[in-house]
Design a protein around this motif. Sequence first.
Motif, PDB file in Angstrom:
ATOM      1  N   ASN A 150       0.852  -1.188   0.000  1.00 22.44           N
ATOM      2  CA  ASN A 150       0.000   0.000   0.000  1.00 22.44           C
ATOM      3  C   ASN A 150       0.888   1.238   0.000  1.00 22.44           C
ATOM      4  OD1 ASN A 150       0.748   0.646   2.723  1.00 22.44           O
ATOM      5  ND2 ASN A 150      -0.836  -0.729   3.503  1.00 22.44           N
ATOM      6  N   CYS A 151       0.282   2.426  -0.034  1.00 28.15           N
ATOM      7  CA  CYS A 151       1.081   3.642  -0.199  1.00 28.15           C
ATOM      8  C   CYS A 151       1.988   3.897   1.003  1.00 28.15           C
ATOM      9  CB  CYS A 151       0.182   4.837  -0.470  1.00 28.15           C
ATOM     10  SG  CYS A 151      -0.882   5.326   0.898  1.00 28.15           S
ATOM     11  N   CYS A 152       1.557   3.560   2.208  1.00 28.11           N
ATOM     12  CA  CYS A 152       2.392   3.779   3.386  1.00 28.11           C
ATOM     13  C   CYS A 152       3.576   2.822   3.417  1.00 28.11           C
ATOM     14  CB  CYS A 152       1.568   3.643   4.660  1.00 28.11           C
ATOM     15  SG  CYS A 152       0.323   4.937   4.873  1.00 28.11           S
ATOM     16  N   GLU A 153       3.317   1.558   3.088  1.00 24.29           N
ATOM     17  CA  GLU A 153       4.395   0.577   3.029  1.00 24.29           C
ATOM     18  C   GLU A 153       5.394   0.937   1.942  1.00 24.29           C
ATOM     19  OE1 GLU A 153       1.707  -3.310   4.390  1.00 24.29           O
ATOM     20  OE2 GLU A 153       1.894  -2.724   2.263  1.00 24.29           O
ATOM     21  N   ALA A 154       4.881   1.348   0.781  1.00 23.39           N
ATOM     22  CA  ALA A 154       5.763   1.733  -0.323  1.00 23.39           C
ATOM     23  C   ALA A 154       6.557   2.986   0.025  1.00 23.39           C
ATOM     24  CB  ALA A 154       4.941   1.953  -1.590  1.00 23.39           C
ATOM     25  N   GLY A 155       5.911   3.934   0.700  1.00 27.24           N
ATOM     26  CA  GLY A 155       6.601   5.161   1.084  1.00 27.24           C
ATOM     27  C   GLY A 155       7.715   4.901   2.076  1.00 27.24           C
ATOM     28  N   ARG A 156       7.480   4.027   3.032  1.00 27.90           N
ATOM     29  CA  ARG A 156       8.507   3.712   4.029  1.00 27.90           C
ATOM     30  C   ARG A 156       9.698   2.999   3.372  1.00 27.90           C
ATOM     31  NH1 ARG A 156       9.442   3.373   9.421  1.00 27.90           N
ATOM     32  NH2 ARG A 156      10.550   1.563  10.207  1.00 27.90           N
ATOM     33  N   PHE A 157       9.396   2.054   2.483  1.00 30.82           N
ATOM     34  CA  PHE A 157      10.463   1.360   1.771  1.00 30.82           C
ATOM     35  C   PHE A 157      11.272   2.360   0.938  1.00 30.82           C
ATOM     36  CE2 PHE A 157      12.243  -1.034  -1.764  1.00 30.82           C
ATOM     37  CZ  PHE A 157      12.675  -2.226  -1.180  1.00 30.82           C
ATOM     38  N   ALA A 158      10.575   3.251   0.244  1.00 28.29           N
ATOM     39  CA  ALA A 158      11.243   4.247  -0.598  1.00 28.29           C
ATOM     40  C   ALA A 158      12.110   5.185   0.231  1.00 28.29           C
ATOM     41  CB  ALA A 158      10.195   5.039  -1.378  1.00 28.29           C
ATOM     42  N   ALA A 159      11.613   5.598   1.392  1.00 24.55           N
ATOM     43  CA  ALA A 159      12.375   6.497   2.261  1.00 24.55           C
ATOM     44  C   ALA A 159      13.648   5.830   2.763  1.00 24.55           C
ATOM     45  CB  ALA A 159      11.506   6.948   3.434  1.00 24.55           C
ATOM     46  N   ALA A 160      13.550   4.555   3.124  1.00 21.08           N
ATOM     47  CA  ALA A 160      14.738   3.832   3.576  1.00 21.08           C
ATOM     48  C   ALA A 160      15.752   3.687   2.452  1.00 21.08           C
ATOM     49  CB  ALA A 160      14.327   2.451   4.101  1.00 21.08           C
ATOM     50  N   MET A 161      15.271   3.398   1.256  1.00 20.69           N
ATOM     51  CA  MET A 161      16.158   3.221   0.106  1.00 20.69           C
ATOM     52  C   MET A 161      16.881   4.527  -0.232  1.00 20.69           C
ATOM     53  SD  MET A 161      14.972   1.277  -3.316  1.00 20.69           S
ATOM     54  CE  MET A 161      15.933   1.243  -4.820  1.00 20.69           C
TER      55      MET A 161
END
Length: 298
Positions: A257-268
């Motif tokens: 979902n958008c929150c999971e994707a956003g957190r992954f993207a922020a870590a990357m």
Amino acid sequence: MEKLHNDICCIGHATVDRVITPESVHVMPGGTAYYFSSALKTFDVSLSVATSFAQDDSDVFDEYDFKGEGWVIARGRYSHFFENEYSANRDYRKQRVLSQGDPLRLDDVSAITASWYHFGPLLAGDISDDLVRWAAKQGKVSLDVQGCIRRVEGVQVVHERWEHADTILPLVTTLKANYEEARLLTGAKRIKDCIRYLEKFGIEEIIITLGSNGAIVHTKGQSHFIPAFFVRSPLDTTGCGDTFMAGYLYSKLKGANCCEAGRFAAAMAALKTHRHGPFVGSPADVQAWCNEVGSIID
């Protein structure tokens, strides 16, 4: 030419970048095509890239293995050559353009089909409007708006309103802008007013990045804050936005979902700042950082 179907097609110029920090000066490949594709090099996703740079600069890109199956390289007369100068605060930079490449056009890309088309223009005119219209008929469109509001005067980057916004934004599924870009694009000052303005175009996901302060992802009428991951001494933040979007679209393709994707993207994106050049690592590396390091605010 045989059609190539991929999960993602990244469309944008490669650049020659001179990155200046108080500690060092590095000349390296850059641009959306480079940072986005490099970030996904070892990921389980099929990727095509349509890009352009001058034949005379091939050695700059060859040294960094700037190629792959499904790549389309339009050989222009010139390459985009950017000089990015950072102070100790890596959220801000002075940017100069020492040369400009030719625009990417539909003929350069029409042999590629994909589920997602991610556009990363660096300067106004980089990508033709008919190319975006074509892509919207083939799959979903992701747009990093930064280049749409940039032009060059002499060697200085000048920001201005995007004259084609009203016709192109309704074609966009996912839009990414940093805070200053969002303000310039919309004419609004507050983030919530920027989002309200962009919603009227029917954009499904609006991402506003805030540098070391995190990001906002707005979808289905709700805004979600994505905390930034803490990096004590970031080495190089050039390409962080491209890395963020690579991680975000990858996660969405995997069902996040958008929150999971956003957190992954922020870590990357945060991991990318540990070194000069693009993100180097695997999805497992990013997920491990999500799990073990944590973010500024949970």
